[in-house]
Enzyme design. Sequence first.
Site, mmCIF file in Angstrom:
data_model
loop_
_atom_site.group_PDB
_atom_site.id
_atom_site.type_symbol
_atom_site.label_atom_id
_atom_site.label_comp_id
_atom_site.label_asym_id
_atom_site.label_seq_id
_atom_site.Cartn_x
_atom_site.Cartn_y
_atom_site.Cartn_z
ATOM 1 N N HIS A 42 -3.371 23.954 12.170
ATOM 2 C CA HIS A 42 -2.117 23.621 12.841
ATOM 3 C C HIS A 42 -1.385 24.911 13.212
ATOM 4 C CE1 HIS A 42 -3.238 20.171 10.369
ATOM 5 N NE2 HIS A 42 -2.539 19.408 11.198
ATOM 6 N N ASN B 43 11.699 20.268 15.679
ATOM 7 C CA ASN B 43 11.031 20.528 16.964
ATOM 8 C C ASN B 43 10.723 19.259 17.748
ATOM 9 O OD1 ASN B 43 8.460 19.471 16.034
ATOM 10 N ND2 ASN B 43 8.132 21.407 14.962
ATOM 11 N N GLU C 171 10.980 5.347 -8.150
ATOM 12 C CA GLU C 171 9.787 5.739 -8.897
ATOM 13 C C GLU C 171 9.051 6.920 -8.265
ATOM 14 O OE1 GLU C 171 10.611 1.409 -9.677
ATOM 15 O OE2 GLU C 171 10.366 2.631 -7.852
ATOM 16 N N HIS D 106 5.313 -2.268 -20.298
ATOM 17 C CA HIS D 106 5.018 -3.624 -19.835
ATOM 18 C C HIS D 106 3.634 -3.627 -19.187
ATOM 19 C CE1 HIS D 106 9.269 -3.533 -20.576
ATOM 20 N NE2 HIS D 106 9.401 -4.840 -20.378
ATOM 21 N N ASP E 181 9.866 17.186 10.622
ATOM 22 C CA ASP E 181 10.206 15.799 10.925
ATOM 23 C C ASP E 181 9.436 14.825 10.034
ATOM 24 O OD1 ASP E 181 11.976 16.210 13.293
ATOM 25 O OD2 ASP E 181 10.159 17.096 14.137
ATOM 26 N N HIS F 280 5.090 -8.543 -11.514
ATOM 27 C CA HIS F 280 5.394 -7.512 -12.507
ATOM 28 C C HIS F 280 4.272 -7.337 -13.535
ATOM 29 C CE1 HIS F 280 9.284 -7.651 -10.694
ATOM 30 N NE2 HIS F 280 9.869 -6.916 -11.630
ATOM 31 N N HIS G 79 0.160 21.065 17.962
ATOM 32 C CA HIS G 79 0.364 20.654 16.574
ATOM 33 C C HIS G 79 -0.885 20.812 15.716
ATOM 34 C CE1 HIS G 79 2.127 18.435 13.204
ATOM 35 N NE2 HIS G 79 0.966 17.814 13.106
ATOM 36 N N ARG H 95 5.010 -4.384 -24.051
ATOM 37 C CA ARG H 95 6.334 -4.965 -24.272
ATOM 38 C C ARG H 95 6.377 -5.672 -25.622
ATOM 39 N NH1 ARG H 95 8.822 -10.413 -21.508
ATOM 40 N NH2 ARG H 95 10.971 -10.162 -22.231
ATOM 41 N N GLY I 22 0.543 18.837 0.399
ATOM 42 C CA GLY I 22 -0.302 18.177 1.368
ATOM 43 C C GLY I 22 0.441 16.974 1.908
#
Length: 681
Positions: free
Chosen positions: A28, A187, A424, A474, A157, A486, A263, A533, A116
Amino acid sequence: MTTPSLSTLANAVRVLAMDAVQKAKSGHPGAPMGMADMAVALWREHLVHNPANPKWPNRDRFVLSNGHASMLLYALLNLTGYNLPMKELKNFRQFGSKTPGHPEVDVTPGVETTTGPLGQGISNAVGMALAEKLLAAEFNKPDHTIVDHHTYVFLGDGCLMEGISHEACALAGAWKLNKLIALYDSNGISIDGQIAPWFVDDVAKRFEAYQWNVIDHVDGHDAKDVSAAIAQAKRSADKPTLIICKTSIGQGSPNRAGTAKAHGEPLGAEEIVLTREALGWSAEPFVIPDEVRDAWDAKATGMAAEAQWDETFSAYAKTYPHEASEFWRRVQGDLPANFQKVVGAFIRQVTEKAETVATRKASQMVLEALTPELSELLGGSADLTSSNLTQTKVQAALRVDERGNAVKLEEAQAGYHINYGVREFGMAAIMNGVALHGGFIPYGGTFLTFSDYSRNAVRMAALMKRRVVHVFTHDSIGLGEDGPTHQPVEHAASLRLIPNLDVWRPADTEETAVAWAQALENKDRPTALLLSRQGLPFLPKMTPDFVAKGAYVLAEPSEVGLNKAPQAVLIATGSEVQLALHAQALLAKDKIAVRVVSMPSTTVFDRQKREYQAAVLPPNVPRIAVEAGVSAFWWKYGCAAVVGMDTFGESAPAPELFEHFGFTPENVADTVCVAIASKRL
């Protein structure tokens, strides 16, 4: 000798970038060419670093979040005097080189983090800036300042489009990380072309809403303008700063500048000739004129900066010898000398009590014992503190006052606990940044099913070989009524597939303590703790010293009155270990001899010598695995059968779910009988 102009110094970066990409036939070139003037402003006027010692503790950190622009960083490291000779730039993106396609920490001297996936670099930088703030609050004294440096980021961006940048940058504002300065390469181009149709954010207002300073309308091709903006940002007392630099991708290229063609592909031989003419650059490829190299060289200033800090630290050590010793221990990542003693005392205590507790509670018990001795433990949770049980009595919740100072701790307290909010992915990437900075061992909690949100940052910790601890509670259908959204089913197996990540699913308090000890002792790998749990009984062990090997013989047939060799081996993890023991007892009534193996960490067990593996899992004896998760993972151990589940869960109380999905002693015993009979056939 004439001093080169700032534009000439920037052109040195441009030609190295385009030549290296052309030689590699991939890469690039556009972003490095577009950010070259920004780099001149930062690296020559503001960045405090020592090329002779890339690990100097009080250096400024520089993060290239848009890591595809790696040739920008490699050019800067070469020009300023790091141990990155020109032959490595010529070997860009080739096997075994120190110039991989995206920057990798510990591969290239001077690279602070592996960038990366877009967005994670800026998030790592938030963690670095947080670590600097907290170390400063803990170790600096009114008469001595030993922690005082900035974290700088270049981002593009793509980093701002990735949602993780929202999570991390919002926290940076909340924490008032005033020494975090990000320069946005605006850009307007990505791989697919002009971004206007799909990226319409008002970035300035977005970051103002995060409580950042925003310096807008900076000419990214005017090094003096950029330098003035950085100087302004450094004066901020209570906010991080975003500097929006308007640039043209591929700056200098007559036909590719400002286009997507600049690019992600080489400019091409003809365009490079035209670019050299446009820049007024006559030197051959990979040749930097002496006067340009001399103007870039930062070795002398870097050595002087570190020498001055050495004097400051020496004076600090004379006045505060204990704090100085602790500072060095922590930045080097060493554990206290009494670490094993503290762990051993805790294990003896829980063995004597033999309590039935959830392993998430056992984890908190371990932390209660360790945190007073390890003030570097930096805990946290993604808005699930009361469920993950990651905070201890001695930890203060991280709070920042109006002036941007971390709230000082009382003398009786140790460490901090961070409320990350429902973030998270951001939490995981910030923890990576904390670990990369040094001085802290970060751990953070959420439900195991939400490891999907943070998975890529978990993978990056493994790739970077950094000590980060993920507390995933859990861990199965045992969480019950919250239902299949969940209830993790495939998550344990999925995490075990990540190279260099240790995954532990302990069955009781002792296994949990061993898992924590192993996680903290391993400097070069992250750990995932999968915790229950529901309450789990303490399991008396024949060979407790072998828990650290990842798997061990928990109960032989003799434990249930059968004095003969095992006819089958039951392998179980976590809450299913007790299930295997009950099945062993049932089978004993029919004179069927079964060995029970607890395997809290398949990843650790897989690293053991073959002799030990064979001693635990003897050949030619049927193996039956039992885990409330997908069955496919377990066939790698040559199992004759697996008691698992290959569907999603249901919403119901945990006992009903275990019975519904076949996790009963009777079903396990029947499965063993079928496996033994099949072997006979």
